[in-house]
Scaffold this motif. Structure first.
Motif: not given
Length: 322
Positions: A55-63, A65-67, A69-76, A290-293
């Motif tokens: 509930g905490l560590v994985y979402p933090a690492l995922r966030t 990682y997602q930061s 990537f672009d708005a759609g989360g597909t391009s680095f 805009n998931q990346g931003l």
């Protein structure tokens, strides 16, 4: 989801919880009294550790990682999202507002709470006076925001149009023209800050009042016998004695200020240049898609909170050690 499905899910969760606890108790019982100790302690900590990880560590690492990537989360895109935060005029306004919140709110809320605690200390009806300033703490941020939204309410200055906002009604009584308080920047941000100060002053008063009452009576008596004035008593006795409590209050309110979301969302919805980091990452992620931003703003907020939390914990440990 239907009611039956919700009840089924709830029953399944309870059964799973019971099964996990039963398994842990069974394994713990196999160790015996002599071998019990650290292994059993770690065993009971295991479910909590798993929940924190999921509930905490994985979402933090995922966030994090997602930061990247672009708005759609597909391009680095590397650090582009972080560069946007510090170069875009809109995001710079968000940062400016956040700095304003963090600089103003903790100090004024703590000062109001400290002054109030000193004034009502030992006074008649002290408990009632403290309850008055503590009451806003019992109201949710959304409820408090709605109350103050009515205070700031604006109606056009026209015949047969009555003001429903307290502030504008006072202006009209004084012969002035009603003002749309929540439109002009940065005044609207300062008016939003007043709401959080109104809420947090009661918390500051409670902690600092307890700290003032804990000052040894012989120190206060000795200072009075030496002829120390009221101002001198505050400067040389009260303030140094309650310094750890003041620091804890400042840092605690500072953390709450960095996370402020409800007030901005309820009163202005982030419009008129009132957005802050905690609201902006929600807005970018869910409203602007805009998931990346949004993730980059969440990471920035996380980085800003960590030093304050670490300092707060250090001060609390120092206070407990005394």
């Amino acid at each position: 989801m239907t009611t039956l499905e919700k009840l089924t899910s709830m029953a399944g969760a309870l059964l799973l919880f019971g099964a996990v606890m039963g398994l842990i108790l069974y394994i713990a019982g196999r160790f015996g009294e002599r071998r019990a100790g650290k292994p059993v302690a770690f065993l009971f900590l295991l479910p909590t550790a798993l929940l924190v990880a999921v509930g905490l560590v994985y979402p933090a690492l995922r966030t994090i990682y997602q930061s990247f990537f672009d708005a759609g989360g597909t391009s680095f895109v590397g650090l582009d999202n972080f560069a946007t935060i510090f170069t875009s005029s809109d995001e710079l306004t968000v940062l400016r507002n956040t700095v304003l919140w963090v600089v103003v709110t903790p100090f004024i809320a703590t000062a109001v709470g400290l002054l109030y605690a000193i004034l009502v200390d030992g006074a008649r009806m002290e408990a009632f006076a403290k309850a008055l300033i503590f009451l806003p703490m019992a109201i949710s941020f959304v409820g408090a925001s709605i109350i103050w939204k009515f205070i700031y309410a604006y109606r056009p200055d026209q015949a047969n149009v009555k003001q429903i906002g307290v502030l504008n009604q006072i202006v009209v009584w004084l012969g002035g023209t009603p003002v749309n308080w929540l439109v002009g920047s940065p005044l609207n941000t300062l008016l939003l800050i007043v709401i959080l100060i109104w809420i947090q002053a009661g918390f500051a008063m409670t902690i600092l009042s307890a700290a003032i009452k804990a000052i040894p009576g012989d120190i206060v008596e000795a200072a009075r016998l030496d002829g120390v004035t009221t101002l001198g008593m505050f400067r040389f006795v009260t303030l140094p004695s309650i310094r750890p409590a003041v620091v804890v209050v400042l840092t605690t309110i500072g953390i709450a200020t960095l996370k402020v979301f409800d007030i901005v969302r309820t009163v202005t919805g982030g419009s008129f240049n009132t957005s802050v980091v905690a609201y902006e990452f929600y807005s970018q992620t869910f409203s602007s898609s805009n998931q990346g931003l949004g993730s980059a703003l969440a990471v920035l907020l996380f980085v800003l909170v960590i030093p304050i939390v670490a300092y707060n914990i250090r001060q609390m440990r120092a206070t407990e050690a005394r």
